[in-house]
Design a protein around this motif. Sequence first.
Motif, PDB file in Angstrom:
ATOM      1  N   LEU A   1       7.099   5.867  -5.463  1.00  0.00           N
ATOM      2  CA  LEU A   1       8.076   6.948  -5.369  1.00  0.00           C
ATOM      3  C   LEU A   1       7.414   8.168  -4.760  1.00  0.00           C
ATOM      4  N   LYS A   2       8.212   8.960  -4.086  1.00  0.00           N
ATOM      5  CA  LYS A   2       7.700  10.205  -3.526  1.00  0.00           C
ATOM      6  C   LYS A   2       7.287  11.133  -4.659  1.00  0.00           C
ATOM      7  N   ALA A   3       6.069  11.654  -4.590  1.00  0.00           N
ATOM      8  CA  ALA A   3       5.547  12.524  -5.642  1.00  0.00           C
ATOM      9  C   ALA A   3       6.137  13.922  -5.528  1.00  0.00           C
ATOM     10  N   GLY A   4       6.178  14.608  -6.670  1.00  0.00           N
ATOM     11  CA  GLY A   4       6.614  15.989  -6.694  1.00  0.00           C
ATOM     12  C   GLY A   4       8.077  16.154  -7.051  1.00  0.00           C
ATOM     13  N   LEU A   5       8.580  17.329  -6.746  1.00  0.00           N
ATOM     14  CA  LEU A   5       9.943  17.708  -7.117  1.00  0.00           C
ATOM     15  C   LEU A   5      10.873  17.567  -5.925  1.00  0.00           C
ATOM     16  N   ILE A   6      12.003  16.899  -6.125  1.00  0.00           N
ATOM     17  CA  ILE A   6      13.040  16.850  -5.097  1.00  0.00           C
ATOM     18  C   ILE A   6      14.351  17.317  -5.715  1.00  0.00           C
ATOM     19  N   GLU A   7      15.151  17.994  -4.915  1.00  0.00           N
ATOM     20  CA  GLU A   7      16.480  18.431  -5.327  1.00  0.00           C
ATOM     21  C   GLU A   7      17.483  17.802  -4.377  1.00  0.00           C
ATOM     22  N   CYS A   8      18.402  17.036  -4.918  1.00  0.00           N
ATOM     23  CA  CYS A   8      19.316  16.254  -4.081  1.00  0.00           C
ATOM     24  C   CYS A   8      20.766  16.634  -4.346  1.00  0.00           C
ATOM     25  N   GLN A   9      21.523  16.732  -3.281  1.00  0.00           N
ATOM     26  CA  GLN A   9      22.963  16.939  -3.400  1.00  0.00           C
ATOM     27  C   GLN A   9      23.675  16.049  -2.400  1.00  0.00           C
ATOM     28  N   PRO A  10      24.853  15.560  -2.735  1.00  0.00           N
ATOM     29  CA  PRO A  10      25.587  14.677  -1.823  1.00  0.00           C
ATOM     30  C   PRO A  10      26.203  15.472  -0.677  1.00  0.00           C
TER      31      PRO A  10
ATOM     32  N   LEU B   1      11.560  14.940 -10.774  1.00  0.00           N
ATOM     33  CA  LEU B   1      10.132  15.259 -10.738  1.00  0.00           C
ATOM     34  C   LEU B   1       9.348  13.974 -10.964  1.00  0.00           C
ATOM     35  N   VAL B   2       8.384  13.696 -10.093  1.00  0.00           N
ATOM     36  CA  VAL B   2       7.549  12.508 -10.206  1.00  0.00           C
ATOM     37  C   VAL B   2       6.086  12.920 -10.235  1.00  0.00           C
ATOM     38  N   THR B   3       5.397  12.555 -11.326  1.00  0.00           N
ATOM     39  CA  THR B   3       3.947  12.704 -11.423  1.00  0.00           C
ATOM     40  C   THR B   3       3.380  11.360 -11.858  1.00  0.00           C
ATOM     41  N   ALA B   4       2.062  11.287 -11.962  1.00  0.00           N
ATOM     42  CA  ALA B   4       1.424  10.030 -12.340  1.00  0.00           C
ATOM     43  C   ALA B   4       1.824   9.587 -13.737  1.00  0.00           C
TER      44      ALA B   4
ATOM     45  N   LEU C   1       0.840  -1.198   0.000  1.00  0.00           N
ATOM     46  CA  LEU C   1       0.000   0.000   0.000  1.00  0.00           C
ATOM     47  C   LEU C   1       0.872   1.244   0.000  1.00  0.00           C
ATOM     48  N   PRO C   2       0.466   2.290  -0.725  1.00  0.00           N
ATOM     49  CA  PRO C   2       1.261   3.527  -0.747  1.00  0.00           C
ATOM     50  C   PRO C   2       1.219   4.252   0.586  1.00  0.00           C
ATOM     51  N   ARG C   3       2.272   5.021   0.815  1.00  0.00           N
ATOM     52  CA  ARG C   3       2.320   5.887   1.983  1.00  0.00           C
ATOM     53  C   ARG C   3       1.964   7.305   1.560  1.00  0.00           C
ATOM     54  N   GLU C   4       1.862   8.166   2.529  1.00  0.00           N
ATOM     55  CA  GLU C   4       1.514   9.557   2.236  1.00  0.00           C
ATOM     56  C   GLU C   4       2.540  10.169   1.270  1.00  0.00           C
ATOM     57  N   GLU C   5       2.073  10.913   0.292  1.00  0.00           N
ATOM     58  CA  GLU C   5       2.869  11.610  -0.716  1.00  0.00           C
ATOM     59  C   GLU C   5       3.547  10.660  -1.697  1.00  0.00           C
ATOM     60  N   GLU C   6       3.155   9.386  -1.728  1.00  0.00           N
ATOM     61  CA  GLU C   6       3.729   8.443  -2.673  1.00  0.00           C
ATOM     62  C   GLU C   6       2.793   8.232  -3.863  1.00  0.00           C
TER      63      GLU C   6
END
Length: 751
Positions: free
Chosen positions: A139-148, A104-107, A39-44
């Motif tokens: 996957l977490k929905a929406g925009l994420i910006e990642c840096q190491p 960016l993750v959308t449907a 089952l999906p979690r919140e914002e997934e």
Amino acid sequence: MMHNSIMIRDRLREANQSSLHKERRKAHRFVRALNTHALPREEELKIAGNWLIYSNDSIPGMVEAITDLKEYWLKSGLSLSDDASQMIGIQLRVDIEDGCFTRLVTAERIEIMASTMKGIWAGIVHLQQELSARQAPFLKAGLIECQPSWKIQVSQSPFGSNYLVPDLSETYLSNDAFRMLAHSGINGMIIYGDWLCYVQSSIYPELNCVDYERNIMQLRDAIERAKRYGVQLFYVPVSPKLAMDHPLFVKYPKSRGAQNFSGLSENSPKIFNLCSSDPTTLAFHGEVMANLFKEAPDLGGLILIIGGESYYHCFMRPDKNGLEAHERTNCPGCKAYAPEVVVNGLLAATEEAVHRVKADAWIMAWPYSAFFWSSDPAQLQLLENMPEEVALLSTIEKDEWLQKDGYQKSIWDYSIDFTGPAGNLIQQAEIIKTREMQLVVKTETALGLECIQYPYMPSLQRLAEKWRHVSELNPDGVVQSWMFFGMWGSRAEELGWWASWHPEKTTDEVLVLMASRDFAENASTMIQVWSYLSEAAGHFPYVAHYFTGPEFLGPAHPFFFEDPVPLPIEFTSLLYYLQENEESFSSTVTDIRQTLLLDRFPHAMLKEVFKADEGREVSQLVIAEYEAAVAASEKAYLLIKDIPLPEDPILLQSLQEESLLCELIYRTFVTTAHTYRFLLLKEQLAESPNEAAFAEMKEIVKDELENTRHARHIFQEAPWLDLALRLDGKYPSSIQMIDSKLVMMEQGSTF
């Protein structure tokens, strides 16, 4: 630490005929099908239906990246179709910092964006890690910006791949090796060896390399292939050591620097390094290193070991015979200066020349074992005047006395026991911070010198603690391993990915994620196994010499009531690191075999690396520590041995590999404890005949025979653990040694 390039090349040619090496060079990843019923979690968002993965295939590296993602997608049980309406786009955007990515993750759409292939691979690996850890297609929905957490994460090459210049062709350093690095979050790889391979000089043409064009071409090709996987190459150059009558020294006497220690053979020539204060010689250093970056502009940088080896100067390893107590070198040109002045002059000449050609090249100074010449234990005088554009590379745990239960242990080299940070590094980091310079931290993410024979030590709680200490220093970069075994792609090495990309997660959270993914319902049991092995790793009483003794040979290590003469050749080897005091490109170490055995209780070494607390006896403390390690590792071995074998082939392979490694660790501790007890009794028996001591020795032999018989199957079922496959020396087969040991001991030849 130094290795013999000629010998390793020969071993590599042999090893490349081994199917095991070929197989392990591939980017092995255990990928299980995702649980679509979760089952999906919140914002997934659920990743369902058919997908099309696309990119601009004309960009170097994009084809490799897309191929990798497609492979993962299908192995995970997700669907691909050329006419799908749901799309995954991989694209370059110049406005994103190098090494970072945006997702960016959308449907209907997933987009991974970065400015370079380094960031693209970071984004792809992050997505795969997220899905695998989640074990479900969400996957977490929406925009994420990642840096190491740090800009560069540098590793050794994968097991079975070459790192020695100039032999960097695809035959010995494959594209799969770079892919494997990328999947562990690594964006830099060490290459190593004599920089005489890259000399085409107008200053000292006597040192020009006849194979220069071929060597440069191979270097350039390897750099370009690595770049497609987001990996840069970082070169550890080894300086010339030349005979006193070399044509260069005859023509330019001032170029000859310090005479070094004598070599292994009585016939070894007197060898000298280049003078490190002579202006012409300094210009030569700059000329060669700058030319490297002209010829191969995407080379990531230089790692200059200016302590006890590699980037030679006249205070590094001079022969001090005949010198006055205050004299630190026998070089006529350098002896008038403080060593820090000379070393900083060498660094400045190198850095300035390179940065004129490539401004963003990493130039790292690494004072590894600088106690040979430093005016203070932490090299603070060096750092106070070191060129600002040079980064400091220093080790998380080295050169520390660690207080243990009843004694102090010298951490004279890399340790799995002490997790740092060492006091000298703390002082060094403060100066670097004050001067607003860059700090790179050297660690070992899979092992320590106490357990150098394993591809990794599954003491994950302890190794994770070391990564936390690395993170607390807030470094600009990390060098996560030296070249002892070869990167394995293990969970131990994966800890470095989590430390860099998810520093907010606790050790417990990371271990639960990895254990659940790789061992399913047995996750909690495996975490307990790792905990017992972390406990065991805390009972190594000292850091032993390289590549010798029961700690290294494990259950293949014999012991004798009467020492055999001559020593059986199957317990000797060629040790490449002994090249240090030989002429450049010398093959002397190919002719001199070294014993691998510990045949006496190591009192002499213990005086240097072990300090017993008042009222405590050294030998008993050492034996007690090894017996405590036996007890802790036995708990791990018995626990993992009783796990039912899963039906899933991926879970089964994970369990079998970890189980065989755990058994070897346990049986190695047993052999080590037996050996130390036996040798101490043997010593006592030689001083005073004692029937009780003799009876105890026979009982130890009986127990060790049983341990050895049980150990033999490990190397049959896990040939990757056999010492004969190592590339840093030429070792006999572990099975061959075990069989010889059993014959000798079962026939009573040790009595």
